[in-house]
Design an enzyme around this catalytic site. Structure first.
Site, PDB file in Angstrom:
ATOM      1  N   HIS A  58       0.750  -1.300   0.181  1.00 52.87           N
ATOM      2  CA  HIS A  58      -0.065   0.065   0.067  1.00 52.87           C
ATOM      3  C   HIS A  58       0.870   1.296  -0.097  1.00 52.87           C
ATOM      4  O   HIS A  58       0.683   2.022  -0.708  1.00 52.87           O
ATOM      5  CB  HIS A  58      -0.928   0.019   1.409  1.00 52.87           C
ATOM      6  N   LYS A  73     -18.566  -6.856   6.163  1.00 54.57           N
ATOM      7  CA  LYS A  73     -17.294  -7.681   5.817  1.00 54.57           C
ATOM      8  C   LYS A  73     -16.648  -7.580   7.369  1.00 54.57           C
ATOM      9  O   LYS A  73     -17.071  -6.584   8.306  1.00 54.57           O
ATOM     10  CB  LYS A  73     -16.158  -6.574   5.302  1.00 54.57           C
ATOM     11  N   ARG A 119      -1.952  -5.488  -8.895  1.00 54.48           N
ATOM     12  CA  ARG A 119      -0.821  -6.704  -8.609  1.00 54.48           C
ATOM     13  C   ARG A 119      -0.720  -7.634  -9.646  1.00 54.48           C
ATOM     14  O   ARG A 119       0.284  -8.442  -9.890  1.00 54.48           O
ATOM     15  CB  ARG A 119      -0.862  -7.333  -7.418  1.00 54.48           C
ATOM     16  N   SER A 139      -2.902  -7.752   2.185  1.00 54.00           N
ATOM     17  CA  SER A 139      -3.616  -7.879   3.619  1.00 54.00           C
ATOM     18  C   SER A 139      -3.783  -9.395   3.882  1.00 54.00           C
ATOM     19  O   SER A 139      -3.738  -9.456   5.174  1.00 54.00           O
ATOM     20  CB  SER A 139      -4.599  -6.849   3.675  1.00 54.00           C
TER      21      SER A 139
HETATM   22  P1  ADP Z   1      -9.640  -3.510  -0.794  1.00 55.05           P
HETATM   23  O1  ADP Z   1     -10.204  -3.927   0.483  1.00 55.05           O
HETATM   24  O2  ADP Z   1     -10.102  -2.697  -1.623  1.00 55.05           O
HETATM   25  O3  ADP Z   1      -9.178  -5.086  -1.627  1.00 55.05           O
HETATM   26  P2  ADP Z   1      -6.978  -3.030   0.030  1.00 55.05           P
HETATM   27  O4  ADP Z   1      -6.497  -2.545   1.467  1.00 55.05           O
HETATM   28  O5  ADP Z   1      -6.648  -4.722   0.098  1.00 55.05           O
HETATM   29  O6  ADP Z   1      -8.328  -2.848  -0.414  1.00 55.05           O
HETATM   30  O7  ADP Z   1      -5.854  -2.468  -1.029  1.00 55.05           O
HETATM   31  C1  ADP Z   1      -6.178  -1.198  -1.239  1.00 55.05           C
HETATM   32  C2  ADP Z   1      -5.381  -1.025  -2.819  1.00 55.05           C
HETATM   33  O8  ADP Z   1      -4.068  -1.164  -2.615  1.00 55.05           O
HETATM   34  C3  ADP Z   1      -5.823  -1.771  -3.745  1.00 55.05           C
HETATM   35  O9  ADP Z   1      -5.893  -1.004  -4.934  1.00 55.05           O
HETATM   36  C4  ADP Z   1      -4.835  -2.861  -3.748  1.00 55.05           C
HETATM   37  O10 ADP Z   1      -4.855  -3.288  -5.296  1.00 55.05           O
HETATM   38  C5  ADP Z   1      -3.515  -2.059  -3.604  1.00 55.05           C
HETATM   39  N1  ADP Z   1      -2.862  -2.914  -3.112  1.00 55.05           N
HETATM   40  C6  ADP Z   1      -2.641  -3.861  -1.962  1.00 55.05           C
HETATM   41  N2  ADP Z   1      -1.501  -4.410  -1.959  1.00 55.05           N
HETATM   42  C7  ADP Z   1      -0.866  -4.242  -2.892  1.00 55.05           C
HETATM   43  C8  ADP Z   1       0.545  -4.328  -3.222  1.00 55.05           C
HETATM   44  N3  ADP Z   1       1.035  -5.424  -2.626  1.00 55.05           N
HETATM   45  N4  ADP Z   1       1.043  -3.836  -4.316  1.00 55.05           N
HETATM   46  C9  ADP Z   1       0.152  -2.708  -4.903  1.00 55.05           C
HETATM   47  N5  ADP Z   1      -0.954  -2.457  -4.838  1.00 55.05           N
HETATM   48  C10 ADP Z   1      -1.516  -3.199  -3.751  1.00 55.05           C
END
Ligand code: ADP
Length: 156
Positions: free
Chosen positions: A18, A42, A91, A129
């Site tokens: 992130h 969720k 990703r 995450s």
């Molecule tokens: P959501 O609950 O919408 O899936 P996340 O908190 O998992 O949200 O992720 C928020 C944003 O960060 C999304 O656009 C996701 O693709 C991006 N993201 C998460 N992990 C990575 C990573 N390792 N590299 C690049 N982008 C990431």
């Protein structure tokens, strides 16, 4: 012009993946709002207050970054905040297909908002995450995936 962007997500917990997207997105905007979406359907591992506090700590010296939570549609939150851009990270091809549908739906809901995608850094692309949560729940060391400012604060 004031270019405001929203980076929406759950951040349960925030990872170095992130952070990479936020830091690379920052030069494109005047202000970036990290929007922690609250979805009542969720279940989260970490309470909202902790997720907000971690992000605020990481960016305490970056006045152009704000951290806020929101309920409802991301486009409504953007309109409320005067943001014309949504920032998302990609990703994998799976992320791309999902993000394409969300972004195209958002375009129908609000013509004024453009989604900007940044491709994950190859070394960070495997980090999610949900995998980090599994590591934490099972007693593993999640510190390689967590921003160092909050490494010690993250305990389930
Ligand atoms: P959501 O609950 O919408 O899936 P996340 O908190 O998992 O949200 O992720 C928020 C944003 O960060 C999304 O656009 C996701 O693709 C991006 N993201 C998460 N992990 C990575 C990573 N390792 N590299 C690049 N982008 C990431």
């Amino acid at each position: 012009m004031n270019k405001i962007s929203v980076f929406p997500g759950s951040f349960d917990p925030v990872t170095i993946g992130h952070i990479d997207i936020i830091n690379r997105g920052m030069p494109l905007f005047d202000k970036l709002i990290i929007g922690i979406g609250i979805n009542s359907q969720k279940k989260y591992l970490f309470p909202l207050e902790r997720r907000i506090a971690w992000l605020k700590k990481i960016y305490e010296y970056e006045p152009r970054i704000e951290v806020e939570s929101y309920t409802g549609l991301t486009v409504n939150f953007c309109e409320q905040k005067g943001a014309k851009y949504i920032l998302r990270g990609i990703r994998s091809s799976g992320d791309f297909e999902f993000e394409r549908a969300v972004s195209q739906t958002n375009r129908v809901l609000s013509r004024n908002i453009e989604t900007i995608f940044i491709l994950a850094n190859p070394s960070l692309a495997p980090i999610s995450s949900s995998i980090v949560r599994d590591v934490i729940i099972n007693g593993g060391d999640a510190s390689p995936f967590i921003p160092e400012e909050i490494e010690k604060l993250i305990r389930p």
